[in-house]
Design an enzyme around this catalytic site. Sequence first.
Site, mmCIF file in Angstrom:
data_model
loop_
_atom_site.group_PDB
_atom_site.id
_atom_site.type_symbol
_atom_site.label_atom_id
_atom_site.label_comp_id
_atom_site.label_asym_id
_atom_site.label_seq_id
_atom_site.Cartn_x
_atom_site.Cartn_y
_atom_site.Cartn_z
ATOM 1 N N HIS A 1 0.829 -1.204 0.000
ATOM 2 C CA HIS A 1 0.000 0.000 0.000
ATOM 3 C C HIS A 1 0.866 1.257 0.000
ATOM 4 O O HIS A 1 0.594 2.211 -0.704
ATOM 5 C CB HIS A 1 -0.936 -0.004 1.212
ATOM 6 C CG HIS A 1 -2.243 -0.667 0.935
ATOM 7 N ND1 HIS A 1 -2.385 -2.018 0.895
ATOM 8 C CD2 HIS A 1 -3.472 -0.154 0.638
ATOM 9 C CE1 HIS A 1 -3.646 -2.319 0.606
ATOM 10 N NE2 HIS A 1 -4.331 -1.209 0.454
ATOM 11 N N LYS B 1 -10.261 -7.685 7.575
ATOM 12 C CA LYS B 1 -10.984 -7.981 8.811
ATOM 13 C C LYS B 1 -10.837 -6.813 9.775
ATOM 14 O O LYS B 1 -9.818 -6.128 9.774
ATOM 15 C CB LYS B 1 -10.468 -9.266 9.461
ATOM 16 C CG LYS B 1 -9.046 -9.165 9.990
ATOM 17 C CD LYS B 1 -8.644 -10.407 10.745
ATOM 18 C CE LYS B 1 -7.170 -10.400 11.123
ATOM 19 N NZ LYS B 1 -6.868 -9.679 12.363
#
Lengths: 288, 174
Positions: free
Chosen positions: B36, B101
Amino acid sequence: MREVDVKLITEAVARLAIDTNYDLSRDVKSCIHDCRLKEIREAMDSDNSGLAADILGMIEDNIELAAEKNIPLCQDTGLACVFIDIGQDVHLTGGDLREAINEGVRRGYEEGYLRKSVVADPFTRINTQDNTPAHIVMDIVPGENIKITVAPKGFGSENMSSIKMFPPAAGIEGAKTFIVETVKNAGGNPCPPIVVGVGIGSTFDGVALLAKKALLLPLDERNEDPAYAEMEDELLERINELDIGPQGFGGKTTALAVKILTAPTHIAGMPVAVNINCHVQRHKSVTI
Amino acid sequence: MIKIDSPFTKEKLAGLKAGDKVNISGIIYTARDQAHKRLIEMLAKGGELPFDLTDAGIYYVGPSPAHPGCVIGSAGPTTSYRMDAYAPALLDHGLKVMIGKGPRSESVIEAMKRNGAVYFAAIGGAGALMSTSIVSSELIAFDDLGTEAVRKLIVKDMPLIVAIDSKGGNLYER
């Protein structure tokens, strides 16, 4: 005096690292199963969506698949925490003990197709490529045996752990509130249902180690001290009333167990540490 | 059971509600912390990304190594909040699906609403189960990152739960 070649320790560490990443111990499996049955009953009684029971069902499927298809239970195969209790009548031969343990981790993580999750420096973050160094806790104990425990620790849950240096006046209520708040703040992040390892007493570093060691206790054995057994029960109940539930989507199963270890401390202090583990509660031991 | 295939257009995602169980199929890309960081650096420099973000899905996962003859190792989700600092920029460049999650920040949810994106939860700690829906895996960028490299996955009926929908409906805030 018993002589033990450190090669045996390397082999044991490698084997334990692999085994524990593919199969959970019976106490953990049966605890997850019991919680699932409880959530199924809850879904029928309260007419909820049954999502909590479904998720626990998928977690049970995962345990079965991992063993059957030979896939690690979780992709985060952890930072290898190695606890070694060495009998004082043992003489170790054949090399450096610490290096022998790290060689076991290196071998186990390679041969077991386990993920290498260790970076050499907290800021430059270059992966060491072999999951070493392990976090090693050594203790000298009476006798001539060596007990080795490997407990790979995932960091989704490790990151949600907490420590606080309370004044004694905070008392047992202060400790309980802190433990419950730590779980509440963790919410859905640490892959609930979780196991809550609690350390109380000792020093700043000692209390964290107590909390980590509490995660090695069997889930189906009660605390030998009735007062702490009662405290564990109360905390588990309060935590499971938080409605975090499996994966944070609500339900009665936020934690599988709360385990407390305590130690003497200073007249001025009351350290409390909470080490959170996920439902992939991995640890395996061998005595050589 | 709702089924959704890639590409993940706004129209396909619009009807999903937090709590829905969805099986997704098609192409998704893996990226976690370090990937990222690099994607955002590339965007800032105006460079081309290793994959097209338009209507794409990113799975926050760092799989374990594949056994010989297997597509991938254990491949469950990692905790998503660590990607919160980067996600809004990716969403504004076309990303429509995130899979991970745990809860997300307000700024991620705002960016999701702005772009009609959905955040799915996979079952954390169920990496063996999740891996069985992955049909193929191809390393496409940042191979020096090892497990954190970007992979193109083809998935078939990956079992997910809508955690936060495109209207901001949030299963973590019941």
